[in-house]
Design an enzyme around this catalytic site. Sequence first.
Site, PDB file in Angstrom:
ATOM      1  CE  LYS A 225      79.582  30.285  21.655  1.00 24.94           C
ATOM      2  NZ  LYS A 225      78.127  30.544  21.619  1.00 24.94           N
ATOM      3  NE  ARG A 265      77.766  30.837  14.155  1.00 25.06           N
ATOM      4  CZ  ARG A 265      78.844  31.469  14.623  1.00 25.06           C
ATOM      5  NH1 ARG A 265      79.454  31.020  15.726  1.00 25.06           N
ATOM      6  NH2 ARG A 265      79.340  32.531  13.992  1.00 25.06           N
TER       7      ARG A 265
END
Length: 286
Positions: A225, A265
Site C-alpha cells: 500500500k 492479507r
Amino acid sequence: MSTTIDRGTALGLPEWDRCAVMGVVNVTPDSFSDGGRWFDTTAAVKHGLDLVAEGADLVDVGGESTRPGASRVDEEEELRRVIPVVRGLAAEGVTVSVDTMRATVAARAVTASAVLVNDVSGGLADPGMVPAVAAAEVPFVVMHWRGFSDNMNSLAVYDDVVTEVVTELRTRMEAVIDGGIAPERIVVDPGLGFAKHAPHDLALVAHLAELRTFGRPLLVAASRKRFLGHVLAHEGAAPPPARERDAATAAVSAIAAHEGAWAVRVHEVRATADAVRVARAVEGAR
C-alpha cells in the site's frame, strides 16, 4: 471486553497456531498492484494454487478494484470474474474467501464453496450484505470504511485516527450483530489505505493492540500500500512501485503477527509466510 484473539476455531475456519497468511488473487484489469495479471480464470486459479504452495493458508478472490479512484464494475461482470475462480480453487481443496461489497456476489461465492466474506465496506455498500451473510452463516470481515474508492481520499480527515477508527469500527460491528451476524463470526480490519493517508496508516499499525479490545480476530491488510511507498521513498524521490514493496509488507506482517493478528492479507506470500513463522517461534520462546 476480552482481548483474547481466536486463531480461527470459533469462525468455523481451520485453526492455525500462528497468524494466518491470506493470499490475494485479483481477477481485475485495474488493481493497483497486479491488475490484469490474473484476469483469465485459468491463470487466476493457477496463481491461487501457487500462493498456497508458497505458504498461503487461505486465498482471497476479488473481482473489483478498490484502489483509490477506482470506478465500480457492474454486478454481472463481477460475478463472471469471481465465481469460476472461487469454484476452481475450492475444488482443489483451497480455503477460499471472497472479496466483495455485493450481497449477490457474496451469496453466490458461498454457494461455490467460499468460506469467508471479506467486505471492505463492512456491509455499508450494499444493504443486502448483512442479511445475506447472516443467512449463509459464514465469517464476515468488518473493515473500517468511510466511502467508495472514487472519493475516499477526501474523507481521510481525523483528529485522532486511532480513537476514531476504533469508535467507528465498534459502531459498525454492533450494527452487523444487530443485523443477524453472530458475534463469533466477525473479523475486524482497520482498513489501512482506505480513507487514510500514510501517517494515519502508520499510527494504526503502531496501535494494533487497540483493535484487540474488540475481542475478535484481527485482519491486517497492508500489502504494497501507499504508506509503505512513502516510508521507502528516498528524500525527494518518488515512492517505489507497488511490486517493490514486498519486503516492507513482510515487515508489517511480522509486526501484526507479534501483535496477535489472526491473519495478514498479502500479494506476495513467501516472505510473509516466513515472517509470521518467525514471529510465532519468538513468541513460543518466551
